[in-house]
Design an enzyme around this catalytic site. Structure first.
Site, PDB file in Angstrom:
ATOM      1  N   HIS A   1      30.952  43.230 -16.145  1.00  0.00           N
ATOM      2  CA  HIS A   1      31.862  44.263 -16.668  1.00  0.00           C
ATOM      3  C   HIS A   1      33.324  43.799 -16.655  1.00  0.00           C
ATOM      4  O   HIS A   1      34.208  44.561 -17.055  1.00  0.00           O
ATOM      5  CB  HIS A   1      31.724  45.564 -15.870  1.00  0.00           C
ATOM      6  CG  HIS A   1      30.375  46.198 -15.974  1.00  0.00           C
ATOM      7  ND1 HIS A   1      29.782  46.479 -17.188  1.00  0.00           N
ATOM      8  CD2 HIS A   1      29.482  46.597 -15.023  1.00  0.00           C
ATOM      9  CE1 HIS A   1      28.588  47.031 -16.973  1.00  0.00           C
ATOM     10  NE2 HIS A   1      28.378  47.097 -15.672  1.00  0.00           N
TER      11      HIS A   1
ATOM     12  N   ASP B   1      20.729  43.189 -17.660  1.00  0.00           N
ATOM     13  CA  ASP B   1      21.129  44.245 -16.724  1.00  0.00           C
ATOM     14  C   ASP B   1      20.926  45.622 -17.373  1.00  0.00           C
ATOM     15  O   ASP B   1      20.961  45.751 -18.598  1.00  0.00           O
ATOM     16  CB  ASP B   1      22.606  44.041 -16.363  1.00  0.00           C
ATOM     17  CG  ASP B   1      23.105  44.926 -15.241  1.00  0.00           C
ATOM     18  OD1 ASP B   1      23.200  44.433 -14.107  1.00  0.00           O
ATOM     19  OD2 ASP B   1      23.410  46.113 -15.503  1.00  0.00           O
TER      20      ASP B   1
ATOM     21  N   HIS C   1      23.001  47.915 -17.490  1.00  0.00           N
ATOM     22  CA  HIS C   1      24.238  48.313 -18.172  1.00  0.00           C
ATOM     23  C   HIS C   1      24.666  47.233 -19.177  1.00  0.00           C
ATOM     24  O   HIS C   1      24.447  46.047 -18.949  1.00  0.00           O
ATOM     25  CB  HIS C   1      25.364  48.508 -17.153  1.00  0.00           C
ATOM     26  CG  HIS C   1      25.039  49.492 -16.075  1.00  0.00           C
ATOM     27  ND1 HIS C   1      24.519  49.116 -14.849  1.00  0.00           N
ATOM     28  CD2 HIS C   1      25.126  50.843 -16.061  1.00  0.00           C
ATOM     29  CE1 HIS C   1      24.331  50.204 -14.110  1.00  0.00           C
ATOM     30  NE2 HIS C   1      24.681  51.259 -14.817  1.00  0.00           N
TER      31      HIS C   1
ATOM     32  N   ASP D   1      18.862  46.207 -12.035  1.00  0.00           N
ATOM     33  CA  ASP D   1      19.005  47.663 -11.932  1.00  0.00           C
ATOM     34  C   ASP D   1      18.271  48.415 -13.043  1.00  0.00           C
ATOM     35  O   ASP D   1      18.299  49.645 -13.079  1.00  0.00           O
ATOM     36  CB  ASP D   1      20.482  48.090 -11.860  1.00  0.00           C
ATOM     37  CG  ASP D   1      21.381  47.355 -12.827  1.00  0.00           C
ATOM     38  OD1 ASP D   1      20.868  46.536 -13.625  1.00  0.00           O
ATOM     39  OD2 ASP D   1      22.604  47.582 -12.795  1.00  0.00           O
TER      40      ASP D   1
HETATM   41 ZN   LIG Z   1      24.179  47.173 -13.993  1.00  0.00          ZN
END
Ligand SMILES: [Zn+2]
Length: 342
Positions: free
Chosen positions: A158, A193, A195, A282
């Site tokens: 991120h 991931d 996200h 995740d």
């Molecule tokens: Zn993540």
């Protein structure tokens, strides 16, 4: 397979995390390291301490303004009367192409996308060592290893060139890709991931020599909200070199693997010389974020599918939060990727 990790990576110990506006314990806990180390060992990895590579490989990805901020903001923050123990922003610019504030509060808002990346006195060193683990893993692959694993914590995907966010400070996957570039003309980054890898996308968005591909929970109702949509395809020379594959919430193994096949087909068409896997765990059904519903055997099948690309591969740890199966999920991916590796 060699795995890289330094003890310093555990010192960063973020406390706060605003979730829907409410203070919660930060899920990016040092304990994650213990689970991931156990998982890597179970997969047959040997753990090595990375070398100190200085700022060079990190400065190849991040702006000097941002790195100066990351190194010094904690000490500056402590001089503000009544300030919080950790650096947490409370104001953000709507556009970031204007003037650069001189104050610590203004710069925190400028360089931190959200409240999920608090900076303590240990953060800078932990983030540097995390990036150096990625550097050593990339160098191992350049020296002839078919694959290497970087136990990067804090995670990185991120983080943009000049912005932290979502538990991330230095973009370890991007750092690994830039190291690989010394030998590899074209590098693909595959982010699995939960996200969207918005920082990684942002760093390479205008470049045709790094293909960025991300599978993730659809950001229309999920973090990071403002990035990760299918129509984000790159810009300028990089148009067509970014590929987002948003998945409906709670998608499980079959749906994920079907979309992964599409991602791998795109990577084959790019004909990269090397691959970085941004390995978030995740997407697991039991992860505290609960966005997707992958099973432990599913991670093994992700590893198997990626291994079929038959590319020199750096596996960089991204997310994956505390649950009983966190280490098992890493073991599953690594064994799926390489059989029982030595
Ligand atoms: Zn993540």
């Amino acid at each position: 397979m060699k795995a890289f990790y330094a003890e310093e990576q555990k010192r960063h110990d973020p406390k706060a995390f605003l979730s829907s506006g409410a203070p919660q314990p930060n899920p990016e806990q040092p304990e994650r390291v213990e689970r991931l180390l156990a998982g890597a060992l179970s997969a047959g990895c040997t753990i090595e301490r990375p070398r100190n590579h200085g700022l060079g490989p990190v400065a190849a990805v991040h702006t000097p303004e941002y790195l100066d901020f990351l190194e010094h903001i904690y000490a500056r923050w402590q001089r503000i009367e009544g300030a919080s123990a950790e650096v947490i922003p409370n104001i953000h610019p709507i556009a970031r192409n204007g003037s650069y504030p001189a104050s610590a509060v203004g710069q925190a808002g400028y360089h931190m996308a959200d409240t999920a990346c608090p900076i303590s006195g240990e953060t800078w060193q932990s983030a540097l060592w995390s990036a150096w683990s990625a550097v050593d893993a990339a160098e191992a692959v350049m020296s002839g290893a078919p694959a290497a694993y970087a136990l990067c914590r804090p995670p990185g995907h991120h983080a943009f060139a000049d912005v932290a966010g979502g538990f991330c400070f230095i973009n370890n996957s991007a750092v690994a890709a830039r190291v690989l570039h010394k030998q590899a003309a074209r590098v693909a980054i595959l982010d699995v991931d939960l996200h969207h890898g918005n920082g990684t996308q942002g760093i390479f968005y205008a470049r045709p020599d790094v293909l960025t591909v991300s599978l993730h929970a659809d950001p229309v109702r999920f973090y990071p909200f403002f990035w990760g949509h299918a129509d984000e395809r790159g810009e300028g020379l990089g148009l067509g070199y970014n590929f987002n594959l948003p998945l409906p919430r709670k998608s499980a193994d079959a749906a994920f693997l079907e979309v992964l096949a599409v991602a791998l087909q795109r990577i084959r068409a790019f004909s990269p010389d090397a691959l970085v896997v941004a390995l978030g765990l995740d997407a697991f059904e039991g992860d505290p974020f609960g966005g997707l519903s992958m099973t432990t055997p599913g991670f093994s099948r992700i590893g198997e599918a990626i291994a079929k690309l038959d590319l020199p591969t750096v596996i960089v740890q991204e997310g994956g939060y505390l649950c009983d199966e966190l280490g098992d999920n890493l073991t599953a991916f690594l064994t799926g990727f390489g059989g029982k590796m030595r």
